[in-house]
Every structure is written in C-alpha cells, then in structure tokens.
Design a protein around this motif. Structure first.
Motif, PDB file in Angstrom:
ATOM      1  N   GLN A  95      12.715  46.251 -51.646  1.00 42.86           N
ATOM      2  CA  GLN A  95      14.129  46.239 -52.055  1.00 42.86           C
ATOM      3  C   GLN A  95      14.627  44.824 -52.346  1.00 42.86           C
ATOM      4  O   GLN A  95      15.394  44.610 -53.277  1.00 42.86           O
ATOM      5  CB  GLN A  95      14.996  46.913 -50.987  1.00 42.86           C
ATOM      6  CG  GLN A  95      15.023  48.408 -51.256  1.00 42.86           C
ATOM      7  CD  GLN A  95      15.413  49.248 -50.074  1.00 42.86           C
ATOM      8  OE1 GLN A  95      15.391  48.791 -48.935  1.00 42.86           O
ATOM      9  NE2 GLN A  95      15.744  50.503 -50.329  1.00 42.86           N
TER      10      GLN A  95
ATOM     11  N   ILE B 125      13.254  43.850 -55.729  1.00 37.59           N
ATOM     12  CA  ILE B 125      13.979  44.571 -56.792  1.00 37.59           C
ATOM     13  C   ILE B 125      15.364  43.947 -57.007  1.00 37.59           C
ATOM     14  O   ILE B 125      15.804  43.763 -58.149  1.00 37.59           O
ATOM     15  CB  ILE B 125      14.081  46.081 -56.440  1.00 37.59           C
ATOM     16  CG1 ILE B 125      12.699  46.717 -56.597  1.00 37.59           C
ATOM     17  CG2 ILE B 125      15.110  46.794 -57.319  1.00 37.59           C
ATOM     18  CD1 ILE B 125      12.579  48.148 -56.090  1.00 37.59           C
ATOM     19  N   ALA B 126      16.014  43.550 -55.909  1.00 36.05           N
ATOM     20  CA  ALA B 126      17.339  42.924 -56.045  1.00 36.05           C
ATOM     21  C   ALA B 126      17.226  41.645 -56.888  1.00 36.05           C
ATOM     22  O   ALA B 126      18.084  41.365 -57.723  1.00 36.05           O
ATOM     23  CB  ALA B 126      17.901  42.615 -54.661  1.00 36.05           C
ATOM     24  N   THR B 127      16.158  40.889 -56.680  1.00 34.44           N
ATOM     25  CA  THR B 127      15.970  39.648 -57.457  1.00 34.44           C
ATOM     26  C   THR B 127      15.762  39.973 -58.934  1.00 34.44           C
ATOM     27  O   THR B 127      16.272  39.278 -59.815  1.00 34.44           O
ATOM     28  CB  THR B 127      14.758  38.848 -56.904  1.00 34.44           C
ATOM     29  OG1 THR B 127      14.848  38.789 -55.496  1.00 34.44           O
ATOM     30  CG2 THR B 127      14.695  37.445 -57.478  1.00 34.44           C
ATOM     31  N   VAL B 128      15.017  41.044 -59.203  1.00 35.77           N
ATOM     32  CA  VAL B 128      14.784  41.455 -60.596  1.00 35.77           C
ATOM     33  C   VAL B 128      16.100  41.924 -61.224  1.00 35.77           C
ATOM     34  O   VAL B 128      16.412  41.575 -62.370  1.00 35.77           O
ATOM     35  CB  VAL B 128      13.709  42.568 -60.657  1.00 35.77           C
ATOM     36  CG1 VAL B 128      13.657  43.218 -62.030  1.00 35.77           C
ATOM     37  CG2 VAL B 128      12.343  42.004 -60.281  1.00 35.77           C
ATOM     38  N   GLU B 129      16.878  42.663 -60.438  1.00 39.89           N
ATOM     39  CA  GLU B 129      18.140  43.194 -60.982  1.00 39.89           C
ATOM     40  C   GLU B 129      19.177  42.105 -61.234  1.00 39.89           C
ATOM     41  O   GLU B 129      20.138  42.305 -61.959  1.00 39.89           O
ATOM     42  CB  GLU B 129      18.668  44.324 -60.090  1.00 39.89           C
ATOM     43  CG  GLU B 129      17.771  45.549 -60.255  1.00 39.89           C
ATOM     44  CD  GLU B 129      18.137  46.757 -59.414  1.00 39.89           C
ATOM     45  OE1 GLU B 129      18.963  46.611 -58.485  1.00 39.89           O
ATOM     46  OE2 GLU B 129      17.584  47.850 -59.683  1.00 39.89           O
ATOM     47  N   GLN B 130      18.934  40.920 -60.640  1.00 43.20           N
ATOM     48  CA  GLN B 130      19.814  39.783 -60.958  1.00 43.20           C
ATOM     49  C   GLN B 130      19.370  39.113 -62.261  1.00 43.20           C
ATOM     50  O   GLN B 130      19.879  38.067 -62.646  1.00 43.20           O
ATOM     51  CB  GLN B 130      19.775  38.741 -59.828  1.00 43.20           C
ATOM     52  CG  GLN B 130      20.599  39.144 -58.612  1.00 43.20           C
ATOM     53  CD  GLN B 130      20.140  38.435 -57.339  1.00 43.20           C
ATOM     54  OE1 GLN B 130      19.409  37.439 -57.403  1.00 43.20           O
ATOM     55  NE2 GLN B 130      20.533  38.957 -56.208  1.00 43.20           N
ATOM     56  N   GLY B 131      18.378  39.688 -62.922  1.00 42.31           N
ATOM     57  CA  GLY B 131      17.952  39.162 -64.217  1.00 42.31           C
ATOM     58  C   GLY B 131      16.745  38.237 -64.173  1.00 42.31           C
ATOM     59  O   GLY B 131      16.541  37.437 -65.090  1.00 42.31           O
ATOM     60  N   ASN B 132      15.938  38.320 -63.129  1.00 41.76           N
ATOM     61  CA  ASN B 132      14.751  37.454 -63.028  1.00 41.76           C
ATOM     62  C   ASN B 132      13.458  38.243 -63.202  1.00 41.76           C
ATOM     63  O   ASN B 132      13.436  39.451 -62.991  1.00 41.76           O
ATOM     64  CB  ASN B 132      14.702  36.800 -61.641  1.00 41.76           C
ATOM     65  CG  ASN B 132      15.948  36.002 -61.345  1.00 41.76           C
ATOM     66  OD1 ASN B 132      16.229  35.017 -62.002  1.00 41.76           O
ATOM     67  ND2 ASN B 132      16.721  36.456 -60.362  1.00 41.76           N
ATOM     68  N   GLN B 133      12.399  37.524 -63.578  1.00 47.10           N
ATOM     69  CA  GLN B 133      11.053  38.104 -63.482  1.00 47.10           C
ATOM     70  C   GLN B 133      10.501  37.673 -62.126  1.00 47.10           C
ATOM     71  O   GLN B 133      10.770  36.558 -61.678  1.00 47.10           O
ATOM     72  CB  GLN B 133      10.160  37.533 -64.586  1.00 47.10           C
ATOM     73  CG  GLN B 133      10.554  38.019 -65.973  1.00 47.10           C
ATOM     74  CD  GLN B 133       9.643  37.436 -67.042  1.00 47.10           C
ATOM     75  OE1 GLN B 133       9.257  36.275 -66.970  1.00 47.10           O
ATOM     76  NE2 GLN B 133       9.312  38.243 -68.036  1.00 47.10           N
TER      77      GLN B 133
ATOM     78  N   HIS C 255      11.023  51.006 -59.924  1.00 45.15           N
ATOM     79  CA  HIS C 255      10.641  49.877 -60.798  1.00 45.15           C
ATOM     80  C   HIS C 255       9.143  49.903 -61.086  1.00 45.15           C
ATOM     81  O   HIS C 255       8.356  50.488 -60.341  1.00 45.15           O
ATOM     82  CB  HIS C 255      11.039  48.549 -60.145  1.00 45.15           C
ATOM     83  CG  HIS C 255      12.464  48.188 -60.404  1.00 45.15           C
ATOM     84  ND1 HIS C 255      12.853  47.232 -61.302  1.00 45.15           N
ATOM     85  CD2 HIS C 255      13.610  48.695 -59.876  1.00 45.15           C
ATOM     86  CE1 HIS C 255      14.162  47.145 -61.326  1.00 45.15           C
ATOM     87  NE2 HIS C 255      14.655  48.028 -60.460  1.00 45.15           N
TER      88      HIS C 255
ATOM     89  N   GLY D  28       7.613  44.195 -68.306  1.00 39.36           N
ATOM     90  CA  GLY D  28       8.608  44.689 -67.348  1.00 39.36           C
ATOM     91  C   GLY D  28       8.058  45.031 -65.971  1.00 39.36           C
ATOM     92  O   GLY D  28       8.717  45.710 -65.187  1.00 39.36           O
TER      93      GLY D  28
END
Ligand code: ADP
Ligand code: ASP
Ligand code: MG
Length: 410
Positions: free
Chosen positions: A24, A27-35, A90, A128
């Motif tokens: 989780q 995923i939060a880091t990815v949802e902030q727009g990061n790879q 994801h 992705g």
C-alpha cells in the motif's frame, strides 16, 4: 514523473500483513505520480535460519552453494510483495538479482556489483509496472548466483537508483532515520535531519549497521540522494547528502557515536624490537585473509617490544593459532587474546578543528572507571577499545558528555 527506489528491510516485510502494508505504501507513491522500483530483503530471521541450516551440514559450506541457499529468502518476498500489489489493483513484476542483470564479481558472500543492465526494467516501468527486485543478490560472469554480504539489500537499492538515475533512494526500516547513536542502546538519542556521506560512511564502517557500508560508498560515488525512513510511520527521516548547508548540524562537532562488538583483540609480548617485526607478525595473518583493524606497537625496552591488534571476531581463533606459531618462531614471551571487547567511536567532521574532544572522551570514561585498552584517531573520528561489558554504560555516558541527546521541545 520522478523515479523513486524504495527498499524495505527484513522487519518491514516480516509477516504477510506487513508485506501488504508495504504494497500500500508503494502504491501510494505511484499514485502521487511517481515510478517506483522496490527492493526487498528476506523476511526477518529468514537469512539467519538459512545460514543455520547450512551449518547443520557443514561449518564451512561450499561458498557457491552457500550463496545459492542464502539468496532464496529474498525470492520469497519479491513474489509475495508483487502478489500483494496486484491484489490492490496495480501492475507489478518481480525480478531476482540475476533476472535484473545485477552483475557482480565472483567473491561469494561479499560480491561487489560491477554493472546493471537497466533496459528491461526501464521498459517494464514505462509499461506501468511497479518493479520488485530481490535485494542482496547478483550473478557473476559465469552465471553463478552471488550475494553481497549481510545487509546487502541496501546496496542493491542504491545500485538500482544509480543505474536508473533515480531521484532518491529511500531506505525504509524499523527506525525513523539515522540517530546520533543506536536508539536501542540510548533511548534519548536524537534523529539527524541530515548527515554527510563522509560521516555516514564513517558511522557505518565503525559499526552503525543502519546502512550497509557499501551502500553508502556507492551512493557517495554516484551522487545518489539517500534517505533513511520508518516503514510504517510518516516523517522526513534522515537525508544523507554531500553537505549540510543551512542545517543546525553545521555547528555540530560530533555527529554520532558508533560501536562495534564484532572485533577481538590479540597481543604478543616480548618480541625482538627490530626492523621487519611488524611484517613478521602481521604478514601471516594477512596471508590467511584475516583483516586487521587497529594496531598498536609499544615503545621497545631492553630490545623487546609488545604488539596488539584487532581482527573480526569470526577470525579470532584462526588469528590466535597463527600468532601462536609466529610466537614460537620469534621466541616471544606470550600470546594472549580477548574476544569480548567493543570498539566505541566518536564521529564528526566538525572534530577536525576542535581541540579537547579526545580529552573529554577519556575523562568521561575515566569518571565511570572504564579502562581504555586501545586508542586510534583520524581527522573525523576517535575510537577506543574497552571491555564489551561496558558498552551501554560507555555509549550512554559519552552521548551525554557530548550533549547529543534529544532536547525536550521548548
Ligand atoms: P533492516 O532490516 O531494515 O535492514 P537493520 O536492522 O539492518 O534494518 O537496521 C536498522 C537498525 O539499525 C535499527 O533497528 C537500529 O537498532 C540500528 N542502528 C544502529 N546504529 C544506528 C543509528 N546510528 N541510527 C539508527 N539506527 C541505528
Ligand atoms: N537478507 C540479507 C541479510 O539478512 C540482506 C539484507 O537484509 O539486506 O543480511
Ligand atoms: Mg539492514
């Protein structure tokens, strides 16, 4: 879009619930727009369990097979973490060290990373995926599995960050940053906002196992911004960087206290005080691949001198046997040793320009009646060897004497 490398250590992936928590967070880091590329260790205790299994068969197992065995812990966590990320909706893809092409030399158990071929990972990121990489392992030129030494997942993470030019390498662990000393020994130790690579390297080399030494070396060499953070609590952590501009650390003389309980001390007395004696004593030790750390040779008297040095505790018996043979050859008076010592070090670049640090250190130990057995100094550290039983007492007293504690909020 920024690329972040995150590494989660053994305690942070110690249970399935914790692995889901890590999923989780990633995923939060990815949802902030990061790879994100995630590097994971084996579940806590697993590497030790594997080593124990090997020892039940052979005290000195074949190095190649040992690495095949101990690298398996990380393969479990990459698969579980990838499954958890997928469960939460994801895309994820796991990679062993060999699959991600982490090429190393062939020094089993302490292999060095030579090269990473990042093309495949880059393509998967662009498609992705969250990339989940097994820490601590690589592959040599011949395709043999190698491992990077205890704590080596930190180095995997930094190497991935360097190869893919990540914006930051975040090391998530069970403390919320780098402290003035091990917070398990000094509960009121202070978290550092920032520390330089130079200081962190010294702290790691002198026993602070919060980061593997090679990870710090690698990050310094390739200019990878490195941050240590808590895996379940929010906070800024500690940034390891080139300078401490604008921080209060600027004024700090001492940045921290490190201690190392992994050494042992050996002494040979009554050896002839003549040219070549150091070589005759330490030559055979080096030839047996035993690394020597601190060395003291006394001023000679009556044509004789004494010699004391420290080695890693696991090499103690081997070094003692070699020294006994040397003693017979040289007609020395006595060989003795002690494997229950600790090396305690004050570290700080600010110490370069400050007199009186050493005397404060020695007085603090004297006030607690702690006998100093060996001393060594450099521009940015002072180390002493004392009896291991005084570790906590000495570290706490020094931490207080140098005013390193967390101050209550004003
Ligand atoms: P991981 O399993 O996440 O790699 P480690 O056990 O290798 O975690 O490293 C974290 C531990 O490092 C902490 O629990 C702490 O006891 C220890 N440690 C030693 N020195 C320090 C220090 N100066 N600052 C923070 N932690 C330290
Ligand atoms: N699992 C390995 C160890 O316990 C590597 C790591 O955790 O960094 O040393
Ligand atoms: Mg570690």
């Amino acid at each position: 879009m920024a690329l972040i490398v995150q590494k989660y250590g053994g305690t942070s992936v110690g249970t399935v619930e914790k692995i889901e928590g890590v999923a989780q967070k990633v995923i939060a880091t990815v949802e902030q727009g990061n790879q994100v590329i995630v590097v994971v260790s084996a579940m806590s205790g697993e590497t030790n369990r594997l080593i124990e299994l090997a020892k039940q068969i052979d005290d000195c197992p074949a190095p190649r097979e040992y690495d095949v065995l101990v690298s398996t812990g990380e393969q479990v966590t990459i698969a579980l973490l990838s499954m958890a990320i997928m469960k939460f909706g994801h895309k994820a893809k796991s990679y062993t060290g060999a699959q991600v092409n982490i090429r190393t030399d062939n020094a089993y158990s302490k292999a060095r990373i030579i090269d990473i071929d990042e093309a495949r990972v880059r393509a998967d990121l662009e498609a992705g995926n969250i990339i989940v990489v097994a820490g601590f392992q690589g592959m040599d030129e011949q395709g043999n599995i190698t491992t990077l030494g205890r704590g080596g997942s930190d180095t995997t993470a930094v190497a991935m960050a360097a190869a893919l030019k990540a914006e930051e390498c975040q090391i998530y662990t069970d403390v919320d940053g780098v402290y003035t000393t091990d917070p398990r020994v000094v509960p009121n130790a202070r978290r550092l906002e920032k520390i330089t690579f130079e200081e962190m390297l010294e702290m790691a080399s002198l026993g602070s196992k919060v980061l593997q030494i090679r990870a710090v070396e690698f990050a310094g060499k390739y200019g990878v911004p490195l941050r240590v953070l808590h895996s379940t609590e929010d906070g800024p952590g500690t940034l390891i960087s080139y300078d401490n501009e604008g921080e209060t650390m600027e004024d700090a003389v001492i940045s921290g206290i490190a201690f190392n309980r992994d050494e042992a001390e050996l002494t040979i007395t009554g050896v002839p005080d003549q040219p070549g004696i150091a070589y005759q004593i330490l030559g055979p030790i080096g030839e047996a691949n035993v690394e020597v750390d601190m060395i003291i040779q006394n001023v000679g008297a009556d044509g004789c001198t004494d010699f004391t040095f420290t080695v890693h505790r696991t090499d103690y018996q081997k070094a003692l046997e070699i020294l006994e043979k040397t003693s017979q050859k040289l007609g020395a008076r006595e060989v003795s040793g002690d494997a229950t010592i600790v090396k305690i070090s004050l570290v700080g670049v600010g110490m370069r320009s400050h007199a009186g640090i050493a005397s404060t250190m020695f007085k603090t130990l004297a006030d607690d009646s702690i006998n100093i057995r060996m001393i060594s100094t450099s521009e940015i550290k002072i180390s002493v060897v004392v009896d291991e039983k005084y570790t906590e007492l000495a570290v706490r007293a020094l931490h207080k004497a140098f005013d390193l504690e967390e101050k209550p909020a004003a």
